[in-house]
Enzyme design. Structure first.
Site, PDB file in Angstrom:
ATOM      1  N   SER A 143       0.856  -1.190   0.000  1.00  0.00           N
ATOM      2  CA  SER A 143       0.000   0.000   0.000  1.00  0.00           C
ATOM      3  C   SER A 143       0.890   1.236   0.000  1.00  0.00           C
ATOM      4  O   SER A 143       2.063   1.173   0.398  1.00  0.00           O
ATOM      5  CB  SER A 143      -0.883   0.003   1.249  1.00  0.00           C
ATOM      6  OG  SER A 143      -1.539   1.243   1.421  1.00  0.00           O
ATOM      7  N   TYR A 157      -1.978  -0.483  10.592  1.00  0.00           N
ATOM      8  CA  TYR A 157      -2.113  -0.906   9.192  1.00  0.00           C
ATOM      9  C   TYR A 157      -0.844  -0.568   8.415  1.00  0.00           C
ATOM     10  O   TYR A 157      -0.323  -1.409   7.672  1.00  0.00           O
ATOM     11  CB  TYR A 157      -3.320  -0.216   8.557  1.00  0.00           C
ATOM     12  CG  TYR A 157      -3.470  -0.510   7.084  1.00  0.00           C
ATOM     13  CD1 TYR A 157      -3.848  -1.772   6.641  1.00  0.00           C
ATOM     14  CD2 TYR A 157      -3.235   0.478   6.125  1.00  0.00           C
ATOM     15  CE1 TYR A 157      -3.980  -2.054   5.285  1.00  0.00           C
ATOM     16  CE2 TYR A 157      -3.371   0.201   4.767  1.00  0.00           C
ATOM     17  CZ  TYR A 157      -3.738  -1.057   4.353  1.00  0.00           C
ATOM     18  OH  TYR A 157      -3.861  -1.322   3.018  1.00  0.00           O
TER      19      TYR A 157
END
Length: 246
Positions: A143, A157
């Protein structure tokens, strides 16, 4: 014209929806033989049905990426059904966004189990096979939050996606010339991932994702990495909406 995607056997985790499902259809349309795996087998069957109807080749497998034995069994079944495995796309992921002060350790555990351990279990299941056959391609979905910490709210995350990116680079250095490794790092992409957030940050996340780009954007990036000649290793692809600042 034959491409380097055609006839490759590609296993995609988290393939019941979103990036995984779209990538499966996209690669199958370009001649790949696709193994789709996830927990929601009813949705997997729809993906397979779409591919078969379009003249492609696909099989589905029930998979919980946090279960190491299940992952190994799915890879073994893929090899049994298709004769080999050429690419794994470690796509399964969770993104519950929440300030750390709320101390939701259950969410932290889930992200570590799915995002990090799930990726490692996928690598562990294919790496001996890739080594034995002298070829293979590991594609890990990280990501933009694995490049820059997404805080407040996305700290854990980000930690998991930094780990995926680091694991990808370390694996690349270790496996040598025969095995390719790619880390895909998307920004806001239309998928179910945004619905992982159910807490206080839910509205903020959903508002942020209003600028999301189509899921096929990631499928095209994955295809680009796969279709390169065997001596070309695309190690990292970062993509995000033009309007996304983070």
């Amino acid at each position: 014209m034959r491409t380097n995607i055609e006839n490759k056997v590609v296993l995609i985790t988290g393939a019941s929806s979103g990036i995984g499902a779209v990538t499966a259809r996209y690669l199958a349309a370009r001649g790949a033989r696709v193994a789709v795996a996830a927990r929601r087998t009813d949705l997997l069957q729809r993906v397979v049905a779409d591919i078969l109807t379009s003249g492609g080749a696909a099989r589905s497998y029930a998979l919980d990426v946090t279960d190491k034995a299940n992952m190994e069994a799915v890879v073994a079944a893929t090899v049994g059904d298709f004769g080999r495995i050429d690419v794994i796309v470690n796509n399964a992921g969770l993104m519950p966004i929440r300030p750390m002060i709320e101390v939701n350790t259950d969410e932290w555990d889930a992200m570590i189990d799915v995002n990090i351990k799930g990726t490692l279990y996928g690598i562990a299941a294919v790496l001996p096979r890739f080594t034995a056959q002298g070829s293979g391609h590991v594609i890990n979905i990280s990501s933009v939050a694995g490049i820059k910490v997404f805080a407040p709210g996305g700290t854990v995350y980000s930690g998991t996606k930094f780990a995926v990116r680091a694991i990808s680079e370390g694996l690349r250095q270790e496996v040598g010339a025969a095995i390719r490794v790619t880390s895909i790092e998307p920004g806001a992409v239309e998928s179910e991932l945004k619905h992982s957030t159910s807490g206080t940050a839910k509205d903020t996340v959903l508002d942020f994702y209003k600028l999301a780009i189509p899921t096929e954007s990631v499928a095209r990036a994955i295809a680009f990495a796969i279709e390169q000649p065997d001596d070309v290793d695309i190690n990292e692809i970062v993509l995000r909406p033009t309007r996304q600042e983070f």
